[in-house]
Design an enzyme around this catalytic site. Structure first.
Site, short mmCIF file in Angstrom:
data_model
loop_
_atom_site.label_atom_id
_atom_site.label_comp_id
_atom_site.label_asym_id
_atom_site.label_seq_id
_atom_site.Cartn_x
_atom_site.Cartn_y
_atom_site.Cartn_z
N ASP A 1 1.10 -1.27 0.13
CA ASP A 1 -0.58 0.33 0.33
C ASP A 1 0.86 0.73 0.27
O ASP A 1 1.47 1.39 1.03
CB ASP A 1 -1.35 -0.27 1.40
CG ASP A 1 -1.97 1.26 0.94
OD1 ASP A 1 -1.66 2.09 0.65
OD2 ASP A 1 -3.62 0.92 1.95
N VAL A 2 0.93 2.11 -1.31
CA VAL A 2 1.66 2.89 -1.62
C VAL A 2 1.29 4.47 0.19
O VAL A 2 2.29 4.51 0.43
CB VAL A 2 1.93 3.62 -2.33
CG1 VAL A 2 2.11 3.21 -3.30
CG2 VAL A 2 0.63 4.58 -2.30
N TYR B 1 -9.87 15.22 -4.78
CA TYR B 1 -9.19 14.29 -5.86
C TYR B 1 -8.08 16.08 -6.27
O TYR B 1 -6.68 15.09 -6.74
CB TYR B 1 -10.07 14.45 -6.63
CG TYR B 1 -8.77 13.52 -7.96
CD1 TYR B 1 -8.41 12.04 -7.81
CD2 TYR B 1 -8.67 13.71 -9.45
CE1 TYR B 1 -7.91 11.34 -8.51
CE2 TYR B 1 -8.18 13.39 -10.01
CZ TYR B 1 -7.73 12.15 -10.21
OH TYR B 1 -6.68 11.31 -11.18
N SER C 1 -2.55 15.19 -13.02
CA SER C 1 -3.82 15.17 -14.43
C SER C 1 -3.76 16.37 -14.62
O SER C 1 -3.31 17.94 -14.16
CB SER C 1 -4.72 14.15 -13.24
OG SER C 1 -6.35 14.84 -13.55
N LYS D 1 -4.04 16.18 -6.16
CA LYS D 1 -2.88 16.76 -7.88
C LYS D 1 -2.59 17.92 -7.71
O LYS D 1 -1.13 17.50 -8.13
CB LYS D 1 -4.27 16.54 -9.02
CG LYS D 1 -4.12 14.49 -9.39
CD LYS D 1 -3.32 13.52 -8.85
CE LYS D 1 -4.53 11.94 -9.08
NZ LYS D 1 -3.34 11.06 -9.72
N1 LIG Z 1 -8.46 7.47 -15.39
C1 LIG Z 1 -8.27 8.63 -15.46
O1 LIG Z 1 -9.12 9.27 -16.22
C2 LIG Z 1 -7.05 9.84 -14.76
C3 LIG Z 1 -6.61 10.63 -15.82
C4 LIG Z 1 -6.26 11.43 -15.27
C5 LIG Z 1 -4.48 11.03 -14.24
N2 LIG Z 1 -5.03 9.23 -13.76
C6 LIG Z 1 -4.35 8.96 -13.16
O2 LIG Z 1 -3.54 7.95 -13.36
C7 LIG Z 1 -3.10 7.31 -12.02
C8 LIG Z 1 -3.28 5.82 -12.85
O3 LIG Z 1 -5.32 6.05 -12.69
P1 LIG Z 1 -6.19 4.71 -13.14
O4 LIG Z 1 -6.97 5.40 -14.30
O5 LIG Z 1 -5.43 3.88 -14.15
O6 LIG Z 1 -6.76 4.37 -12.10
P2 LIG Z 1 -7.44 2.30 -12.03
O7 LIG Z 1 -7.55 1.91 -12.79
O8 LIG Z 1 -7.92 2.19 -11.00
O9 LIG Z 1 -6.15 1.88 -11.12
C9 LIG Z 1 -5.20 2.56 -10.08
C10 LIG Z 1 -4.48 1.17 -9.35
O10 LIG Z 1 -4.17 1.45 -8.24
C11 LIG Z 1 -4.20 0.97 -7.69
N3 LIG Z 1 -3.75 1.38 -5.95
C12 LIG Z 1 -4.86 2.13 -5.41
N4 LIG Z 1 -4.88 2.35 -4.38
C13 LIG Z 1 -3.82 2.04 -3.77
C14 LIG Z 1 -2.98 2.17 -2.61
N5 LIG Z 1 -3.00 3.05 -1.91
N6 LIG Z 1 -1.57 1.68 -2.82
C15 LIG Z 1 -1.49 1.02 -3.95
N7 LIG Z 1 -1.79 0.42 -4.81
C16 LIG Z 1 -3.11 0.87 -5.05
C17 LIG Z 1 -5.37 -0.47 -7.81
O11 LIG Z 1 -5.14 -1.13 -7.10
P3 LIG Z 1 -6.21 -2.00 -6.31
O12 LIG Z 1 -7.39 -1.32 -6.01
O13 LIG Z 1 -6.24 -3.54 -5.63
O14 LIG Z 1 -5.11 -1.57 -5.00
C18 LIG Z 1 -5.35 -0.10 -9.46
O15 LIG Z 1 -3.40 -1.24 -9.90
C19 LIG Z 1 -4.43 8.43 -10.69
O16 LIG Z 1 -2.89 8.99 -9.82
C20 LIG Z 1 -5.27 8.85 -11.38
O17 LIG Z 1 -5.33 9.48 -10.64
C21 LIG Z 1 -6.14 8.59 -13.47
#
Ligand SMILES: NC(=O)c1ccc[n+]([C@@H]2O[C@H](COP(=O)([O-])OP(=O)(O)OC[C@H]3O[C@@H](n4cnc5c(N)ncnc54)[C@H](OP(=O)(O)O)[C@@H]3O)[C@@H](O)[C@H]2O)c1
Length: 233
Positions: free
Chosen positions: A63-64, A155, A142, A159
């Site tokens: 967990d980060v 959020y 983001s 960010k």
């Molecule tokens: N999707 C978007 O629209 C978007 C846009 C801009 C930026 N982002 C950013 O991009 C990044 C990745 O997002 P995503 O869309 O790929 O999200 P996602 O599909 O929900 O994947 C998130 C990943 O992080 C893991 N995770 C969550 N909480 C954690 C914790 N406390 N410790 C370790 N691992 C953890 C999850 O696994 P578990 O739940 O099993 O731990 C999963 O592997 C994030 O920082 C997000 O804010 C996303």
């Protein structure tokens, strides 16, 4: 043949982090992947074997938000791969609520994962990269790290915080051979993006593969430290 880089990607069992792991493995590098759930990490590693050798993948649970997990994961990476060339602070969670609706635990979960998690891993890796006199830290912020909207207080606070952290650490490490970047994607078609509650046109969503490609490009280290990489279609 180019040397294999060792890459830690936080939150890498699905979405952008998982696709980023594919890019690095397919590019001949070694990856450490992890998330909170061991079974997700085990499933991810089975799928990643199509892109790289088993000995180039270290899959863990952690967990980060926990200092002890940051220490353990960085130590295991050093033990297995002998260095850390790239850290990608990607793990993130999202909530879509007004400030009045946001509970303390929800606030802590978002700030703890997105901002404190980035801090903990950065703090753990900077001394290693200083000793190496090289390394790249890529923080996944983001588009909502520079523009805020209603129902995004937690959020956006996390960010915007990642942007400040990126700039401050880039400044501190400017003479150490370390590059610190932020990547700012627009909405992405992942569990987080599609389930966000934001009214998004599905045809406008970026794919996680596309965003991963931009992260992989950033990791070439061609830009000055502190650089921002905006990712949109
Ligand atoms: N999707 C978007 O629209 C978007 C846009 C801009 C930026 N982002 C950013 O991009 C990044 C990745 O997002 P995503 O869309 O790929 O999200 P996602 O599909 O929900 O994947 C998130 C990943 O992080 C893991 N995770 C969550 N909480 C954690 C914790 N406390 N410790 C370790 N691992 C953890 C999850 O696994 P578990 O739940 O099993 O731990 C999963 O592997 C994030 O920082 C997000 O804010 C996303």
């Amino acid at each position: 043949m180019k040397p294999k880089r060792s890459v830690i990607i936080t939150g890498s069992t699905r979405g952008i982090g998982f696709q980023t792991a594919i890019k690095f493995l397919a590019g001949g590098d070694r990856v450490v992947i992890f998330c909170r759930h061991r079974r997700h990490a085990e499933s991810a590693v089975r799928r990643l074997r199509a892109y790289g050798a088993e000995e180039d993948i270290l899959a863990l649970a952690g967990d980060v938000r926990r200092q002890k997990d940051a220490e353990r994961i960085v130590d295991l990476c050093l033990e297995r791969f002998g260095g850390i060339d790239v850290l990608i602070n990607n793990a993130g969670v999202f909530i879509y609520k007004t400030v009045e609706e946001t509970g303390e635990r929800q606030w802590d979960a978002v700030i703890g994962t997105n901002l404190k998690g980035t801090f903990l891993f950065t703090r753990q890796v900077v001394p290693v990269m200083k000793r190496q006199k090289s390394g790249i830290i890529i923080n996944i912020s983001s588009a909502l790290g520079v523009e805020a909207e209603a129902k995004l207080s937690a959020y956006c606070a996390s960010k915007f915080g990642v942007m400040g952290l990126t700039r401050a650490v880039a400044d501190e490490t400017a003479e150490s051979g370390i590059l610190v970047y932020a990547v700012l994607p627009w909405a992405v078609n992942t569990t987080l993006g599609a389930g966000s509650g934001l009214e998004l046109d599905p045809s406008q969503l970026l794919t996680p593969e596309y965003v991963a490609g931009r992260i992989f490009e950033a990791a070439r280290g061609r830009r000055k430290t502190g650089a921002l990489f905006e990712v949109h279609s």
